[in-house]
Design a protein around this motif. Sequence first.
Motif, short mmCIF file in Angstrom:
data_model
loop_
_atom_site.label_atom_id
_atom_site.label_comp_id
_atom_site.label_asym_id
_atom_site.label_seq_id
_atom_site.Cartn_x
_atom_site.Cartn_y
_atom_site.Cartn_z
N ARG B 132 31.38 -16.85 -76.11
CA ARG B 132 30.00 -16.40 -75.86
C ARG B 132 29.00 -17.45 -76.33
NH1 ARG B 132 29.15 -11.70 -80.27
NH2 ARG B 132 27.83 -10.64 -78.80
N ARG B 133 27.89 -17.53 -75.62
CA ARG B 133 26.86 -18.50 -75.98
C ARG B 133 26.04 -17.97 -77.14
NH1 ARG B 133 23.92 -18.94 -70.71
NH2 ARG B 133 22.17 -19.43 -72.05
N ARG B 134 25.64 -18.88 -77.98
CA ARG B 134 24.84 -18.46 -79.12
C ARG B 134 23.57 -19.28 -79.19
NH1 ARG B 134 30.05 -17.91 -80.17
NH2 ARG B 134 30.75 -16.15 -81.41
N ALA B 135 22.54 -18.71 -79.82
CA ALA B 135 21.26 -19.41 -79.90
C ALA B 135 21.44 -20.74 -80.63
CB ALA B 135 20.25 -18.53 -80.62
N GLN B 136 21.96 -20.67 -81.86
CA GLN B 136 22.34 -21.90 -82.54
C GLN B 136 23.83 -21.78 -82.81
OE1 GLN B 136 19.41 -20.78 -84.99
NE2 GLN B 136 17.94 -21.79 -83.65
N ASP B 137 24.61 -22.47 -82.03
CA ASP B 137 26.04 -22.20 -82.05
C ASP B 137 26.75 -23.01 -83.13
OD1 ASP B 137 28.55 -21.46 -81.55
OD2 ASP B 137 28.56 -22.00 -79.43
N PRO B 138 27.19 -22.32 -84.19
CA PRO B 138 27.90 -23.05 -85.25
C PRO B 138 29.26 -23.56 -84.77
CG PRO B 138 27.81 -20.70 -85.72
CD PRO B 138 27.10 -20.90 -84.44
N LEU B 139 29.77 -22.97 -83.68
CA LEU B 139 31.09 -23.41 -83.20
C LEU B 139 31.03 -24.82 -82.63
CD1 LEU B 139 32.68 -20.28 -81.50
CD2 LEU B 139 32.59 -20.94 -83.91
N GLN B 140 29.81 -25.28 -82.32
CA GLN B 140 29.68 -26.64 -81.79
C GLN B 140 30.12 -27.69 -82.81
OE1 GLN B 140 25.76 -27.05 -80.21
NE2 GLN B 140 26.39 -26.24 -78.22
#
Lengths: 666, 206
Positions: B132-140
């Motif tokens: 799922r997309r996140r606003a600020q994606d920590p998975l990046q």
Amino acid sequence: MRVEAIADVDNTPSARREAAVVAVGLVVAGFVVAGWSLGFRLGNAHNGLLALSFTAVGLYVLRVRPGHREAVLFVAVGVVHAVMFFGRQYGAHDGPLPAAEWIGWLGVWPLSFAIALAGWTLMAFPDGRLLSPRWRVAVAGMLAVGAGLSVVSALWPVDYDRTALVVRHPLHIAGLAGARTFWDGARVSYVLFQLLWTAAIVVRMRRARGDEVRQMRWLVYAVVVDIALLLGGLAVAGSPAPGLLALPLLAVAAGVAILKYRLFDIDPLLNRTLVIGAMVVVITAGYIAVVLGIGSVVPSGRGVLWLITTAVVALAADPLRSKAQRVADRLVYGHRTTPYEALAQLTERIHDEPGELLAGIATTVANAVGAREVVVWVGEADRLAAVAGWPGPGVEEGTKALDDIGGPQWEVRPVTHHGTVVGALALRKPSGVTLTALEDRVLSDLVAQTALVIAHQRQAGELQAAARRIVTAEDAARRRIERNLHDGAQQRLVTLGLELGVLAERAAAADSALAAGVRTARAQLLDATSELRELARGLHPTVLTEQGLAAALETLADRSPIPVKLAVSVDERLPWEVEAATYFLVGEALTNAARHSSARLVRVCVTKVDTGLFVEVVDDGCGGATRTEDGGLQGTADRLAALGAHLQVDSPRGGGTRIATVLPCA
Amino acid sequence: MLFREGLARILTEVGFVIVGQASDGPSLVDLARRECPDAVVTDLRMPPGFADEGIEAAAAIRATAPHIGLMLLSQYVEVHHALRLMNDFDGGVGYLLKDRVSDLGAFAVDVRRVAAGEVVIDPELVARLVGRRRAQDPLQALSDREREVLALMAQGLTNAGLADQLFVSPKTVEGYVRNIFMKLDLPPGQRDHRRVLAVLRFLRQQ
């Protein structure tokens, strides 16, 4: 403060309170009776009447409403006047009585303070409380000035000239000349007192709403009549006696206002007083004009002048009376709308909300025929419910048959549509007033309009109920289909997958081509079950039934490809249709946002408000969302409309999309 | 019923012994208490309510026979159910789509893992959360490999399981895990279902 609050609640007359009431009553009565027994003095009579009337009214109110502040003030005014009355009677008695100097003295100096006290009483009417802290300061100032003047009057005989006392002031203190100068100047403050309480009454009258208006009218009526008598007495006989002697009227009117304002309507009294007053003034003026005018031009005997005057008055009386009556009606009952205005008003209101519309009819009827009260009944002939009214909702509980509605002074008109009773208009005119032929016609027209409104509302209500039933039936069907899929087709397909899996395993050993074919078949089957799963899930979200709104919205957020910020502050379970509508609204909004908006974030807010459940979905995408005839948004809007909610879609191009509604729920 | 019997048949084929079958929650609980099997495989929705009777039955079984592994199958997999299972059950629990049974080998492994006290979470559910997309994606901040490890952790794999699956040494796995926990600012040193719970909760946040 606290003690009084408790006294307000306690309504059982305690022995102590009864004893206090009787004691005060006896003391005041004793003073007044003893005073009368010393002879009649016109200049002092009003003090006795004031003492009796204010004490009596105050004590009576106190017995009925223990702790009533205004009543306490009344009793105070009464007691002070009783003392003054007796003092003056005693001190003015010709044959000097024992201790007459001192007792007479008691009749004089409290006057200034008594006037201030009476002012306070007027300003605190009808509940004994002043309008605001600022008025409290004004009253404190007035009482201080009154007390100060009383002290001066107690020390020096500054106010003895205006009394009929035969005795002298008991004190002989130097500085009488100075005190007299001060007194004559300071007495101007009496005028300020009058202005102050007049202002207080005017302000209160303007601010008053509902019952307080009726109470204030009584007081104002008494004040105006008394002032008229005072001015009339001064003008005609050169004596304030008529005005002063009529002062007890104030106490009586105030008492009625406090206790019985609902029972006795002041307006007819006001109306008649205005008419009679106007007639008296005009006839008097006419008489003077005839006597001075004709008498000076044509010298004639008294008898002839009387004859002419009588003839003029007789001729003028009737048109004069009807004119005065019209003016008085207008003053007392307010502006009356013309039939045309009434119907136009109703047409303007036809687009109001259903509840307001019937209230609007009540208002229109009241304005058109000058009713004091109007109630709109809706239902069937034997089962009518009061649904709206004027001046207040005043809606009775329960239902009544058409024949049971109304009562004396009530005019009840059945409202029929296609020959059946669909409601009734009930109105109460001021006592003794009947509908004129014109009013009767307007009322008939309004009744016909009301029939259309009620029929229209009934249809709207039926449509709404039908829409609701459709939505409920649709939900039930969705639920059933989902259950059937779950236990039927989905189960079979999964079992089929299981069998294919076994087959693939077995084929793998024998025939690799067959095994590959079986695996392809299984993969296709899994795609199909996956699609079917999403379809079934969309039909009826079981998580909503099981876990409620917050959990169900979280599963929507879990599945949303766009980040979703949820703010759901609903812990309790809500009616199914409300939860479902919210779920489908948010689901539709999220789907649209994901498909078309290229938003980076969607915010969902669901919270309880006074009027129901507030639901809002806002994204920061490209906007431009519209409802199309068969689009998902329109379906959502229809579902909401069936529940009496309105879907707001705000989606300017380039400015994001905001979808919001408030779902009515208890 | 068709499905249950089919499942029993194929589980027998791959070497399981089916000690009994039940058609609703209460009789399942009775059966499990009587037979004390290594694992129970149950549907999450069962008669009469077709809500979450499977979880209720699993909880009842766990209360009296804590060593029995519990495998819940469902037509849909929902995050809140997974979180509840991780929260309420001290490991030895699985949550899979019913479709998974068509891959017999993998399913047999999952049942055995649950019987051994491990945790199994459906990969689709995890993929939904990870993807799922996140606003600020920590998975990046994670490498592709680390993201793969994270997804497998969320599915309940232990370090040993991860090592097997990824064909690397247990030491390498520990390194990955430590890195992921550091980058995502998660409390380190958690094991088993606690770790799954932490990861799922993290993935669910926005």
